[in-house]
Design a protein around this motif. Structure first.
Motif, PDB file in Angstrom:
ATOM      1  N   ARG A 140       6.751   7.310  13.049  1.00 46.75           N
ATOM      2  CA  ARG A 140       6.686   6.389  11.924  1.00 46.75           C
ATOM      3  C   ARG A 140       5.231   6.182  11.490  1.00 46.75           C
ATOM      4  NH1 ARG A 140      10.382   1.558  11.138  1.00 46.75           N
ATOM      5  NH2 ARG A 140       9.394   0.583   9.368  1.00 46.75           N
ATOM      6  N   LEU A 141       5.013   6.059  10.196  1.00 51.00           N
ATOM      7  CA  LEU A 141       3.663   5.787   9.706  1.00 51.00           C
ATOM      8  C   LEU A 141       3.156   4.488  10.321  1.00 51.00           C
ATOM      9  CD1 LEU A 141       3.874   6.491   5.872  1.00 51.00           C
ATOM     10  CD2 LEU A 141       2.740   7.886   7.610  1.00 51.00           C
ATOM     11  N   ALA A 142       1.887   4.497  10.723  1.00 52.57           N
ATOM     12  CA  ALA A 142       1.341   3.345  11.456  1.00 52.57           C
ATOM     13  C   ALA A 142       1.314   2.066  10.622  1.00 52.57           C
ATOM     14  CB  ALA A 142      -0.070   3.678  11.934  1.00 52.57           C
ATOM     15  N   GLY A 143       1.161   2.197   9.304  1.00 55.73           N
ATOM     16  CA  GLY A 143       0.996   0.995   8.475  1.00 55.73           C
ATOM     17  C   GLY A 143       2.249   0.559   7.758  1.00 55.73           C
ATOM     18  N   ASN A 144       3.396   1.072   8.182  1.00 61.84           N
ATOM     19  CA  ASN A 144       4.644   0.718   7.486  1.00 61.84           C
ATOM     20  C   ASN A 144       5.478  -0.270   8.294  1.00 61.84           C
ATOM     21  OD1 ASN A 144       7.795   1.396   7.486  1.00 61.84           O
ATOM     22  ND2 ASN A 144       7.013   1.673   5.416  1.00 61.84           N
ATOM     23  N   LEU A 145       5.962  -1.296   7.602  1.00 56.98           N
ATOM     24  CA  LEU A 145       6.905  -2.222   8.225  1.00 56.98           C
ATOM     25  C   LEU A 145       7.955  -2.584   7.185  1.00 56.98           C
ATOM     26  CD1 LEU A 145       7.577  -3.839  10.764  1.00 56.98           C
ATOM     27  CD2 LEU A 145       6.113  -5.661   9.932  1.00 56.98           C
ATOM     28  N   THR A 179      15.911  -6.910   2.443  1.00 60.30           N
ATOM     29  CA  THR A 179      14.778  -6.151   2.982  1.00 60.30           C
ATOM     30  C   THR A 179      13.479  -6.379   2.208  1.00 60.30           C
ATOM     31  OG1 THR A 179      16.071  -4.432   4.060  1.00 60.30           O
ATOM     32  CG2 THR A 179      13.935  -3.764   3.223  1.00 60.30           C
ATOM     33  N   LEU A 180      12.410  -6.443   2.965  1.00 56.91           N
ATOM     34  CA  LEU A 180      11.051  -6.500   2.400  1.00 56.91           C
ATOM     35  C   LEU A 180      10.270  -5.322   2.968  1.00 56.91           C
ATOM     36  CD1 LEU A 180       9.393 -10.023   2.640  1.00 56.91           C
ATOM     37  CD2 LEU A 180      10.088  -8.776   0.596  1.00 56.91           C
ATOM     38  N   ARG A 181       9.567  -4.611   2.091  1.00 56.10           N
ATOM     39  CA  ARG A 181       8.721  -3.524   2.578  1.00 56.10           C
ATOM     40  C   ARG A 181       7.272  -3.987   2.589  1.00 56.10           C
ATOM     41  NH1 ARG A 181       7.442   1.874  -0.886  1.00 56.10           N
ATOM     42  NH2 ARG A 181       6.557   0.273  -2.246  1.00 56.10           N
ATOM     43  N   VAL A 182       6.620  -3.819   3.741  1.00 53.52           N
ATOM     44  CA  VAL A 182       5.208  -4.169   3.850  1.00 53.52           C
ATOM     45  C   VAL A 182       4.428  -2.869   4.099  1.00 53.52           C
ATOM     46  CG1 VAL A 182       3.510  -5.644   5.013  1.00 53.52           C
ATOM     47  CG2 VAL A 182       5.931  -6.314   4.991  1.00 53.52           C
ATOM     48  N   GLY A 183       3.386  -2.660   3.325  1.00 56.74           N
ATOM     49  CA  GLY A 183       2.518  -1.492   3.524  1.00 56.74           C
ATOM     50  C   GLY A 183       1.099  -1.975   3.743  1.00 56.74           C
ATOM     51  N   PHE A 184       0.601  -1.790   4.974  1.00 52.57           N
ATOM     52  CA  PHE A 184      -0.763  -2.233   5.300  1.00 52.57           C
ATOM     53  C   PHE A 184      -1.765  -1.152   4.910  1.00 52.57           C
ATOM     54  CE2 PHE A 184       2.185  -4.193   8.278  1.00 52.57           C
ATOM     55  CZ  PHE A 184       1.879  -5.530   8.124  1.00 52.57           C
ATOM     56  N   GLY A 185      -2.968  -1.578   4.551  1.00 50.14           N
ATOM     57  CA  GLY A 185      -3.954  -0.597   4.105  1.00 50.14           C
ATOM     58  C   GLY A 185      -5.350  -0.887   4.622  1.00 50.14           C
ATOM     59  N   ASN A 192       0.793  -1.233   0.000  1.00 50.29           N
ATOM     60  CA  ASN A 192       0.000   0.000   0.000  1.00 50.29           C
ATOM     61  C   ASN A 192       0.827   1.287   0.000  1.00 50.29           C
ATOM     62  OD1 ASN A 192      -3.090  -0.618   0.277  1.00 50.29           O
ATOM     63  ND2 ASN A 192      -2.032  -2.161   1.499  1.00 50.29           N
ATOM     64  N   HIS A 193       2.152   1.177  -0.023  1.00 52.95           N
ATOM     65  CA  HIS A 193       2.948   2.403  -0.233  1.00 52.95           C
ATOM     66  C   HIS A 193       3.134   2.649  -1.723  1.00 52.95           C
ATOM     67  CE1 HIS A 193       3.665   2.982   3.933  1.00 52.95           C
ATOM     68  NE2 HIS A 193       4.259   1.815   4.074  1.00 52.95           N
ATOM     69  N   ALA A 194       3.109   1.577  -2.508  1.00 54.69           N
ATOM     70  CA  ALA A 194       3.257   1.736  -3.965  1.00 54.69           C
ATOM     71  C   ALA A 194       1.982   2.337  -4.538  1.00 54.69           C
ATOM     72  CB  ALA A 194       3.541   0.391  -4.609  1.00 54.69           C
ATOM     73  N   THR A 195       0.875   1.769  -4.134  1.00 50.64           N
ATOM     74  CA  THR A 195      -0.430   2.328  -4.503  1.00 50.64           C
ATOM     75  C   THR A 195      -1.478   1.636  -3.655  1.00 50.64           C
ATOM     76  OG1 THR A 195      -1.820   3.002  -6.385  1.00 50.64           O
ATOM     77  CG2 THR A 195      -1.111   0.708  -6.369  1.00 50.64           C
ATOM     78  N   ALA A 218       1.592  -9.733  -2.413  1.00 47.09           N
ATOM     79  CA  ALA A 218       2.113  -8.556  -3.124  1.00 47.09           C
ATOM     80  C   ALA A 218       2.901  -7.736  -2.115  1.00 47.09           C
ATOM     81  CB  ALA A 218       0.964  -7.747  -3.701  1.00 47.09           C
ATOM     82  N   LEU A 219       4.229  -7.851  -2.211  1.00 54.48           N
ATOM     83  CA  LEU A 219       5.136  -7.141  -1.300  1.00 54.48           C
ATOM     84  C   LEU A 219       6.128  -6.387  -2.172  1.00 54.48           C
ATOM     85  CD1 LEU A 219       5.790 -10.227   0.961  1.00 54.48           C
ATOM     86  CD2 LEU A 219       4.706  -8.121   1.750  1.00 54.48           C
TER      87      LEU A 219
END
Ligand SMILES: Cc1ncc(COP(=O)(O)O)c(C=O)c1O
Length: 404
Positions: free
Chosen positions: A315-320, A371-377, A8-11, A340-341
């Motif tokens: 830090r943004l709440a939905g970012n890991l 590194t893996l970026r996870v964006g929660f939405g 969810n950081h990508a879109t 989808a990561l």
């Protein structure tokens, strides 16, 4: 369970309510808002004005302070070139951060080639709890009366670091230096009031906030002296001559609706993604020895935090952003095709160089690749996160046996 979207950081997925608002604009409202010689054009013009007023109100700005663009990339270009290349601009220094998005670094590189002195400030490194955040003293030392503009992103797209923009604005105002912020990742994820933030220029994109792609804006707020912007797209003189071209009417309607929903659901969404991030981190860190997170730390005690707790976070709440010991992020993604990561910024994902953001916070090349970026939405569920964690643990256990 089928595909799980955690990027969810990508879109972000467009909200169905936004889709519904946009549909009549595909066939019914086709007149050009510039065609005021007939009723259909005047009707669309009025509806556009209402939509832009609504967009502006989400930033506590007035409608004439909003320039509609195709998204944050264009807004950043307009802010940077518009201020620095104005014929009356005499100053030649720009202050920014090493961790900015390419959509800002690109324009800055071009200005550097044309003779501007661009100062890229470092950010704090691990093991600091403020890894990714700029030290205010560095900003104070860099900004002076020769500075044409300062541009610092509100929150980072890879590690979620939230910069102390209000304090940076105070430093800028001492020298009457305009402050621009790329708020693409922050809009809808934290309340934003341009006056309280103290910024003069703010970029954002619709698709980061459950709205359509190809639409966004630049909010321009003059404080003491009027801000001079040199238009980059010239033509028919739309939008007070600052950005010519027929308005993207359907996009504007979608953007207005998406921002309205973001304001309505900001608290609910923030608490929701905070809980999902904590769930993933607590389960993964218990299962994977030596797992690290990249970027600023956060208080994870509270299972159901208040918005005030979340708001003061760095830090943004939905970012890991996770750094797995010895296993590459790319390999983990290949092993978990249902997830989808991402390994970093979507816009630089074709570039195999290790992320400049991770390197800036002190991670090694190997750690950056691990590194893996996870964006929660908004649309993620706890069940999805539990399932994603199971898949990741299994994939990590399998891959780590090959490198042991
Ligand atoms: C911080 C930041 N700035 C700018 C952009 C570019 O936005 P757009 O592609 O909508 O122009 C992005 C998108 O990834 C972003 O995360």
């Amino acid at each position: 369970m089928s595909k799980i979207y955690l990027d969810n950081h990508a879109t972000t997925r467009i909200d169905p309510v936004v889709v519904e608002a946009m549909l009549p604009w595909m066939d019914r409202f086709y007149a050009n808002p510039g065609s005021t010689t007939h009723e259909a054009g005047r009707e669309v013009k009025q509806l556009m004005e209402d939509a832009v007023t609504s967009i502006a109100s989400q930033f506590d700005a007035s409608p004439d302070e909003v320039i509609i663009t195709s998204g944050a990339t264009e807004s950043n270009n307009l802010a940077v070139f518009g201020v620095c290349q104005h014929p009356r601009q005499k100053k030649r220094k720009i202050v920014s951060l090493v961790t900015e998005h390419q959509a800002l670094l690109g324009p800055l590189e071009r200005l550097a080639k044309s003779g501007f002195d661009v100062v890229y400030l470092p950010v704090q490194k691990h093991p600091s709890a403020e890894a990714g955040i700029v030290d205010l003293q560095r900003v104070a030392d860099a900004v002076d009366s020769e500075t044409a503009m300062v541009s610092v992103m509100l929150s980072n797209n890879e590690i979620g670091a939230i910069q102390p923009i209000r304090e940076i604005a105070n430093i800028c105002s001492r020298f009457h230096v305009p402050l621009h912020t790329d708020a693409s990742q922050a809009v809808g994820r934290m309340p934003i009031d341009i006056k309280k933030l103290g910024v003069n220029l703010l970029s954002f994109s619709g698709h980061k906030v459950y709205g359509p792609k190809g639409i966004g804006g630049l909010v321009v707020h003059s404080t003491s002296a009027p801000l001079r912007i040199y238009p980059q797209i010239v033509g028919g003189g739309q939008q007070q001559n600052l950005r010519s071209g027929t308005l993207n009417t359907m996009g504007i309607i979608g953007l207005a609706k998406a921002l309205e929903l973001a304001a309505k659901y900001c608290e609910r969404d923030t608490k929701h993604v905070f809980g999902l991030r904590n769930l993933m981190w607590s389960r993964l860190s218990a299962a994977v020895d030596g797992l690290l997170f990249n970027g600023p730390s956060w208080e994870e005690e509270s299972a159901s935090p208040t918005l005030d707790q979340v708001k003061v976070s760095r830090r943004l709440a939905g970012n890991l952003s996770l750094c797995f010991p010895k296993v590459e992020g790319q390999s983990l993604m290949l092993e978990t095709p249902n997830l989808a990561l991402s390994s970093g910024s979507a816009c630089t994902s074709t570039d195999s160089a290790p992320s400049h953001v991770l390197r800036a916070i002190g991670r090694s090349e190997d750690q950056s690749r691990a590194t893996l970026r996870v964006g929660f939405g908004r649309f993620n569920t706890r069940e999805e996160v539990e399932f994603a964690v199971d898949l990741l643990i299994r994939a990590y256990e399998k891959l780590s046996t090959f490198v042991a």
